[in-house]
Design an enzyme around this catalytic site. Structure first.
Site, PDB file in Angstrom:
ATOM      1  N   GLY A  13      39.624  38.475  36.265  1.00  0.00           N
ATOM      2  CA  GLY A  13      39.191  38.004  37.578  1.00  0.00           C
ATOM      3  C   GLY A  13      38.457  36.517  37.772  1.00  0.00           C
ATOM      4  O   GLY A  13      37.670  36.118  38.447  1.00  0.00           O
ATOM      5  N   ALA A  14      38.119  35.519  36.454  1.00  0.00           N
ATOM      6  CA  ALA A  14      37.518  35.029  35.957  1.00  0.00           C
ATOM      7  C   ALA A  14      38.033  33.693  36.603  1.00  0.00           C
ATOM      8  O   ALA A  14      37.176  32.433  37.178  1.00  0.00           O
ATOM      9  CB  ALA A  14      36.495  34.561  34.902  1.00  0.00           C
ATOM     10  N   GLY A  15      39.123  33.071  37.333  1.00  0.00           N
ATOM     11  CA  GLY A  15      40.280  32.478  37.540  1.00  0.00           C
ATOM     12  C   GLY A  15      39.369  31.229  39.626  1.00  0.00           C
ATOM     13  O   GLY A  15      39.483  30.231  39.184  1.00  0.00           O
ATOM     14  N   ARG A  16      38.427  32.086  39.926  1.00  0.00           N
ATOM     15  CA  ARG A  16      38.474  32.104  41.497  1.00  0.00           C
ATOM     16  C   ARG A  16      36.715  32.930  41.886  1.00  0.00           C
ATOM     17  O   ARG A  16      36.850  33.176  40.756  1.00  0.00           O
ATOM     18  CB  ARG A  16      39.599  31.691  41.900  1.00  0.00           C
ATOM     19  N   VAL A  64      44.327  43.285  34.368  1.00  0.00           N
ATOM     20  CA  VAL A  64      44.134  44.058  33.373  1.00  0.00           C
ATOM     21  C   VAL A  64      43.687  45.920  34.003  1.00  0.00           C
ATOM     22  O   VAL A  64      42.902  46.392  33.747  1.00  0.00           O
ATOM     23  CB  VAL A  64      41.676  43.615  34.254  1.00  0.00           C
ATOM     24  N   SER A 142      31.370  47.462  46.057  1.00  0.00           N
ATOM     25  CA  SER A 142      31.591  46.840  47.709  1.00  0.00           C
ATOM     26  C   SER A 142      31.265  47.598  48.066  1.00  0.00           C
ATOM     27  O   SER A 142      30.612  48.993  48.389  1.00  0.00           O
ATOM     28  CB  SER A 142      32.765  46.182  47.551  1.00  0.00           C
ATOM     29  N   TYR A 154      40.800  50.259  49.245  1.00  0.00           N
ATOM     30  CA  TYR A 154      39.747  49.627  48.881  1.00  0.00           C
ATOM     31  C   TYR A 154      38.606  50.170  48.506  1.00  0.00           C
ATOM     32  O   TYR A 154      37.841  50.146  47.164  1.00  0.00           O
ATOM     33  CB  TYR A 154      39.929  48.410  49.411  1.00  0.00           C
ATOM     34  N   ALA A 157      38.872  52.733  45.771  1.00  0.00           N
ATOM     35  CA  ALA A 157      39.003  52.556  44.583  1.00  0.00           C
ATOM     36  C   ALA A 157      37.227  52.179  44.591  1.00  0.00           C
ATOM     37  O   ALA A 157      36.964  51.960  43.388  1.00  0.00           O
ATOM     38  CB  ALA A 157      39.521  51.041  44.499  1.00  0.00           C
ATOM     39  N   LYS A 158      36.024  51.174  45.481  1.00  0.00           N
ATOM     40  CA  LYS A 158      35.315  50.726  45.339  1.00  0.00           C
ATOM     41  C   LYS A 158      33.617  52.143  45.046  1.00  0.00           C
ATOM     42  O   LYS A 158      32.978  51.826  44.343  1.00  0.00           O
ATOM     43  CB  LYS A 158      34.611  49.881  46.040  1.00  0.00           C
TER      44      LYS A 158
HETATM   45  P1  NAP Z   1      39.184  36.954  44.643  1.00  0.00           P
HETATM   46  O1  NAP Z   1      38.893  35.410  45.160  1.00  0.00           O
HETATM   47  O2  NAP Z   1      40.915  37.490  45.335  1.00  0.00           O
HETATM   48  O3  NAP Z   1      39.164  36.713  42.686  1.00  0.00           O
HETATM   49  C1  NAP Z   1      39.755  37.528  42.386  1.00  0.00           C
HETATM   50  C2  NAP Z   1      40.442  37.042  41.203  1.00  0.00           C
HETATM   51  O4  NAP Z   1      40.679  38.094  40.741  1.00  0.00           O
HETATM   52  C3  NAP Z   1      41.243  36.357  41.248  1.00  0.00           C
HETATM   53  O5  NAP Z   1      41.574  34.546  40.535  1.00  0.00           O
HETATM   54  C4  NAP Z   1      42.537  36.951  40.802  1.00  0.00           C
HETATM   55  O6  NAP Z   1      43.648  36.318  39.658  1.00  0.00           O
HETATM   56  C5  NAP Z   1      42.526  38.023  39.476  1.00  0.00           C
HETATM   57  N1  NAP Z   1      43.040  39.061  39.499  1.00  0.00           N
HETATM   58  C6  NAP Z   1      43.557  39.702  40.448  1.00  0.00           C
HETATM   59  N2  NAP Z   1      44.541  40.810  40.436  1.00  0.00           N
HETATM   60  C7  NAP Z   1      44.317  40.957  38.649  1.00  0.00           C
HETATM   61  C8  NAP Z   1      44.991  41.688  37.605  1.00  0.00           C
HETATM   62  N3  NAP Z   1      45.940  41.941  37.738  1.00  0.00           N
HETATM   63  N4  NAP Z   1      44.226  40.865  36.266  1.00  0.00           N
HETATM   64  C9  NAP Z   1      42.813  39.823  36.323  1.00  0.00           C
HETATM   65  N5  NAP Z   1      43.147  39.335  36.943  1.00  0.00           N
HETATM   66  C10 NAP Z   1      43.568  39.680  38.233  1.00  0.00           C
HETATM   67  O7  NAP Z   1      37.982  37.606  45.102  1.00  0.00           O
HETATM   68  P2  NAP Z   1      36.905  37.457  45.118  1.00  0.00           P
HETATM   69  O8  NAP Z   1      36.124  37.990  46.185  1.00  0.00           O
HETATM   70  O9  NAP Z   1      35.739  36.892  43.774  1.00  0.00           O
HETATM   71  O10 NAP Z   1      36.276  39.291  44.545  1.00  0.00           O
HETATM   72  C11 NAP Z   1      36.032  39.057  43.220  1.00  0.00           C
HETATM   73  C12 NAP Z   1      35.371  41.296  42.798  1.00  0.00           C
HETATM   74  O11 NAP Z   1      34.624  41.194  43.884  1.00  0.00           O
HETATM   75  C13 NAP Z   1      36.646  41.856  43.398  1.00  0.00           C
HETATM   76  O12 NAP Z   1      36.506  42.998  42.193  1.00  0.00           O
HETATM   77  C14 NAP Z   1      36.024  42.142  45.116  1.00  0.00           C
HETATM   78  O13 NAP Z   1      36.306  43.462  45.943  1.00  0.00           O
HETATM   79  C15 NAP Z   1      34.703  41.631  44.993  1.00  0.00           C
HETATM   80  N6  NAP Z   1      34.223  41.978  46.291  1.00  0.00           N
HETATM   81  C16 NAP Z   1      34.328  41.352  46.530  1.00  0.00           C
HETATM   82  C17 NAP Z   1      33.947  40.549  48.195  1.00  0.00           C
HETATM   83  C18 NAP Z   1      33.788  39.515  48.841  1.00  0.00           C
HETATM   84  O14 NAP Z   1      33.390  39.863  50.086  1.00  0.00           O
HETATM   85  N7  NAP Z   1      34.744  38.951  48.600  1.00  0.00           N
HETATM   86  C19 NAP Z   1      33.284  41.793  48.784  1.00  0.00           C
HETATM   87  C20 NAP Z   1      32.289  43.288  47.707  1.00  0.00           C
HETATM   88  C21 NAP Z   1      33.434  43.439  46.764  1.00  0.00           C
HETATM   89  P3  NAP Z   1      44.915  35.545  41.076  1.00  0.00           P
HETATM   90  O15 NAP Z   1      44.513  34.590  41.736  1.00  0.00           O
HETATM   91  O16 NAP Z   1      45.488  35.397  40.164  1.00  0.00           O
HETATM   92  O17 NAP Z   1      45.827  36.654  41.238  1.00  0.00           O
END
Ligand code: NAP
Length: 252
Positions: A13-16, A64, A142, A154, A157-158
Site C-alpha cells: 500500500g506504498a502508493g500513497r 496483497v 488501528s 474494519y 480485521a484490525k
Molecule cells: P490509503 O490512503 O487509502 O492508502 C492505502 C493504500 O493501500 C492505497 O495506495 C491502496 O491502493 C493500497 N491498497 C488497497 N488495497 C490493496 C490491495 N489489495 N493490494 C495492494 N495495495 C492495496 O490508506 P492510509 O490511510 O494510508 O492507511 C494505511 C494503513 O493504515 C491501512 O492499513 C489503514 O487501515 C491503516 N490505518 C489508517 C488510519 C488513518 O487514519 N488513515 C488509521 C488507522 C489505521 P489504491 O490506491 O490503488 O487503492
C-alpha cells in the site's frame, strides 16, 4: 552508516498515504525498498521519489489479498535485492456501514485486504526470513480495533491483526524474527479524506473535529506513523516483539 544500510524492505500500500511515508522513511534510513501497490502508477510514484532522493527502490503492482501475488512479490524482491529483511503490511481499505446495511461483499473485501493479506504476506516472507534467521515484520492495526460504530468489518480485521501479530511473534521469535503492530489513530491521508467526504465534511472540518478529542490536539501526519515503524524495524527495537503500539496522540 545509516540504520538500515544493507537491508531490504517491502512496504505494501506504498502508493500513497501512510505507506508512501513509510517507504520514504525506510529508504532514507538506508534500506532498498520495494513499493507494492494495487496500481503500478502509485508504486512507481513512490519509487521514483525515493530514487530522486538518492535511495534504491523497486515498484511492484500486486494485490496483497492474493496468495499468488504474495509469493510473486517475494520472488521479485529476492531476485532484485537478494534478501527480504523487512516486511511492512500497510495496505488497507475501508467499506464503512452500519451492520444492518453492511453487505457480505463489504465484509469480505475488508477482511481480505486488511487481515488475510497479513497472513499471506507473512507466510510468504517467513520462507525467506527463517533460513536467514533474521527479519522484521510490522503490521498496521488501528484504534478501530477497540470498536468503532459503522466499522464492524474494519474493527474485526484490525483486532484480528493484533492477535495474528502476537501469534506470529511467538512462532517466529525463535528464528530471530520480530513481529509487531502499530495502531494509528486519525491520520491525514486519502483514506480519512474519503471518510470526511462521506460524512459531508471538508477535510479541515474533519481534522478540527477529530483533534478536539485528541490530547495532543492534532491529527497525525503519515510521517508520525512512519517514524515509529522506522524504530520498530531498527536494531534499537531488537528486544521488542509481539506488541501493538498505539500511535494516536493519547486518544482513549
Ligand atoms: P490509503 O490512503 O487509502 O492508502 C492505502 C493504500 O493501500 C492505497 O495506495 C491502496 O491502493 C493500497 N491498497 C488497497 N488495497 C490493496 C490491495 N489489495 N493490494 C495492494 N495495495 C492495496 O490508506 P492510509 O490511510 O494510508 O492507511 C494505511 C494503513 O493504515 C491501512 O492499513 C489503514 O487501515 C491503516 N490505518 C489508517 C488510519 C488513518 O487514519 N488513515 C488509521 C488507522 C489505521 P489504491 O490506491 O490503488 O487503492
Amino acid at each position: 552508516m545509516t540504520a538500515l544500510e544493507g537491508k531490504s524492505a517491502i512496504v505494501t500500500g506504498a502508493g500513497r498515504g501512510i505507506g508512501a511515508a513509510i517507504a520514504a522513511r525506510l529508504a532514507a534510513d538506508g534500506a532498498a525498498v520495494a513499493a507494492v501497490d494495487l496500481v503500478l502508477d502509485g508504486a512507481e510514484t513512490t519509487a521514483k521519489a525515493i530514487e530522486a532522493a538518492g535511495g534504491r527502490a523497486l515498484a511492484i503492482a500486486a494485490d496483497v489479498s492474493s496468495a499468488d501475488d504474495a509469493e510473486s512479490v517475494m520472488d521479485r524482491v529476492e531476485a532484485e535485492f537478494g534478501s527480504i529483511g523487512i516486511l511492512v503490511n500497510n495496505a488497507g481499505v475501508t467499506r464503512d456501514n452500519l451492520l444492518f446495511k453492511m453487505s457480505e461483499d463489504d465484509w469480505d473485501t475488508v477482511l481480505d485486504v486488511n487481515l488475510k493479506s497479513v497472513f499471506l504476506m507473512a507466510r510468504a516472507a517467513q520462507k525467506r526470513m527463517v533460513p536467514a534467521r533474521s527479519g522484521k515484520i510490522v503490521n498496521l492495526s488501528s484504534v478501530s480495533a477497540l470498536g468503532n460504530r459503522g466499522q464492524a468489518n474494519y474493527a474485526a480485521a484490525k483486532a484480528g491483526v493484533q492477535g495474528l501479530t502476537a501469534t506470529l511473534a511467538a512462532e517466529l521469535g525463535p528464528y530471530g524474527i520480530n513481529v509487531n503492530a502499530v495502531a494509528p489513530g486519525y491520520v491525514a491521508t486519502p483514506m480519512t479524506d474519503a471518510t470526511a467526504a462521506r460524512l459531508g465534511m471538508t477535510v479541515e472540518q474533519a481534522h478540527e473535529a477529530a483533534a478536539a478529542a485528541i490530547p495532543l490536539r492534532r491529527v497525525a501526519q503519515p510521517e508520525d506513523i512512519a517514524n515509529v515503524i522506522a524504530f520498530l524495524v531498527s536494531e534499537d527495537a531488537a528486544y521488542v516483539t509481539g506488541q501493538t503500539l498505539y500511535v494516536n496522540g493519547g486518544l482513549r
